[in-house]
Scaffold this active site. Structure first.
Site, short mmCIF file in Angstrom:
data_model
loop_
_atom_site.label_atom_id
_atom_site.label_comp_id
_atom_site.label_asym_id
_atom_site.label_seq_id
_atom_site.Cartn_x
_atom_site.Cartn_y
_atom_site.Cartn_z
N GLY A 12 -49.78 -9.76 8.58
CA GLY A 12 -50.68 -8.78 7.98
C GLY A 12 -51.89 -8.40 8.80
N GLU A 52 -58.21 -12.61 8.58
CA GLU A 52 -57.23 -12.38 7.50
C GLU A 52 -57.12 -10.89 7.21
OE1 GLU A 52 -55.21 -13.83 5.54
OE2 GLU A 52 -55.69 -15.95 5.36
N ASP A 53 -55.95 -10.48 6.77
CA ASP A 53 -55.79 -9.09 6.33
C ASP A 53 -56.42 -8.91 4.95
OD1 ASP A 53 -53.90 -10.80 5.23
OD2 ASP A 53 -52.20 -9.44 5.44
N ASP A 82 -56.43 -12.30 -1.70
CA ASP A 82 -56.05 -11.83 -3.04
C ASP A 82 -56.41 -12.91 -4.07
OD1 ASP A 82 -54.61 -10.21 -4.97
OD2 ASP A 82 -52.94 -11.58 -4.73
N LEU A 136 -55.77 -18.48 1.80
CA LEU A 136 -56.97 -18.80 2.58
C LEU A 136 -57.34 -20.27 2.43
CD1 LEU A 136 -59.21 -17.67 4.37
CD2 LEU A 136 -60.53 -17.24 2.32
N ASP A 195 -48.15 -4.94 3.96
CA ASP A 195 -46.79 -4.49 3.62
C ASP A 195 -46.46 -4.67 2.15
OD1 ASP A 195 -46.69 -7.42 3.73
OD2 ASP A 195 -44.52 -7.17 3.55
N ARG A 206 -46.44 -1.11 6.93
CA ARG A 206 -47.45 -1.73 7.81
C ARG A 206 -48.04 -0.75 8.82
NH1 ARG A 206 -47.33 -7.34 7.06
NH2 ARG A 206 -45.29 -8.28 6.74
P1 IMP Z 1 -53.39 -14.87 -1.71
O1 IMP Z 1 -52.87 -16.21 -1.31
O2 IMP Z 1 -53.04 -14.56 -3.14
O3 IMP Z 1 -54.88 -14.71 -1.45
O4 IMP Z 1 -52.61 -13.77 -0.88
C1 IMP Z 1 -52.79 -13.60 0.47
C2 IMP Z 1 -51.62 -12.91 1.14
O5 IMP Z 1 -50.78 -12.20 0.23
C3 IMP Z 1 -52.11 -11.88 2.11
O6 IMP Z 1 -52.32 -12.43 3.40
C4 IMP Z 1 -51.03 -10.83 2.07
O7 IMP Z 1 -50.00 -11.13 3.00
C5 IMP Z 1 -50.46 -10.91 0.68
N1 IMP Z 1 -51.09 -9.92 -0.22
C6 IMP Z 1 -51.94 -10.16 -1.24
N2 IMP Z 1 -52.32 -9.05 -1.85
C7 IMP Z 1 -51.72 -8.04 -1.18
C8 IMP Z 1 -51.74 -6.59 -1.33
O8 IMP Z 1 -52.41 -6.00 -2.19
N3 IMP Z 1 -50.98 -5.91 -0.45
C9 IMP Z 1 -50.22 -6.50 0.52
N4 IMP Z 1 -50.19 -7.84 0.70
C10 IMP Z 1 -50.93 -8.59 -0.15
MG MG Z 2 -47.70 -9.97 3.39
#
Ligand code: IMP
Ligand code: MG
Length: 177
Positions: free
Chosen positions: A47, A101-102, A105, A110, A159, A165
């Protein structure tokens, strides 16, 4: 797979470029202020690949770059599990690490990645994320591109099932009917 219309524009290419420039400026300032001696910029794949490529060209301070690969998503749903696909090749011990980080969420990815890095005893660890959703758990990253509501976004490296992407902008996907 759900039918999606074209992503609805959230941040355009110009707006992203200006924000990334400012983030690079802030990181450069931080590095100079702290006299960092061994800066390592670690990007999460896939990402963050576009964001990192743009960001490092605005970090005017010596550093090295490496990547790690994790995933936690299937479609638009987090599995809640952080799966390691590739761990960094370089040493972390005693270095000043900036994790790029991209998007943060839920904050689960993280948290897992920071745990991995901290266990390897860096001198410092800071996080720079392009996007940050307001529901995320855990401490706020030091550098955030844009705070966003809880919508699924794509483009600029992000993505949905490996699509979108390449888009030069960040957009929100709506489920089609
Ligand atoms: P987390 O562990 O829920 O914080 O999610 C982190 C990862 O989920 C990111 O690095 C993305 O790869 C993916 N992700 C979370 N939300 C989105 C979104 O809105 N669009 C695309 N990828 C997402
Ligand atoms: Mg992803």
């Amino acid at each position: 797979m759900a039918n999606h219309g074209p992503p609805k524009l959230l941040f355009g290419a110009k707006q992203i470029e200006q924000r990334v420039h400012a983030l690079g400026y802030n990181i450069t300032h931080y590095a100079r202020q702290h006299g960092l001696t061994d800066l390592l910029v670690l990007g999460t794949l896939k990402g963050a690949f576009i964001f990192l490529a743009d960001l490092v060209r605005h970090i005017h301070y010596p550093h090295t770059i490496d990547f790690l690969i994790v995933d936690s998503y299937e479609g638009q749903e987090s599995t809640g599990l952080v799966r390691w696909r590739h761990t960094p090749n370089v040493a972390i011990l005693g270095r000043d690490v900036i994790l790029v980080e991209d998007i943060v969420d839920s904050g689960v990815t993280l948290k897992g990645v920071c745990g991995y890095i901290k266990a390897r005893k860096p001198k410092s660890l800071n996080v720079c994320t392009m996007l940050h959703k307001n529901k995320a758990i855990g401490p706020l990253p030091r550098w955030i591109g844009f705070g966003i509501p809880d919508n699924f976004v794509v483009g600029y490296g992000l993505d949905l099932d490996e699509q979108y992407r390449h888009l030069p902008y960040i957009g929100v996907l709506n489920d089609g009917v």
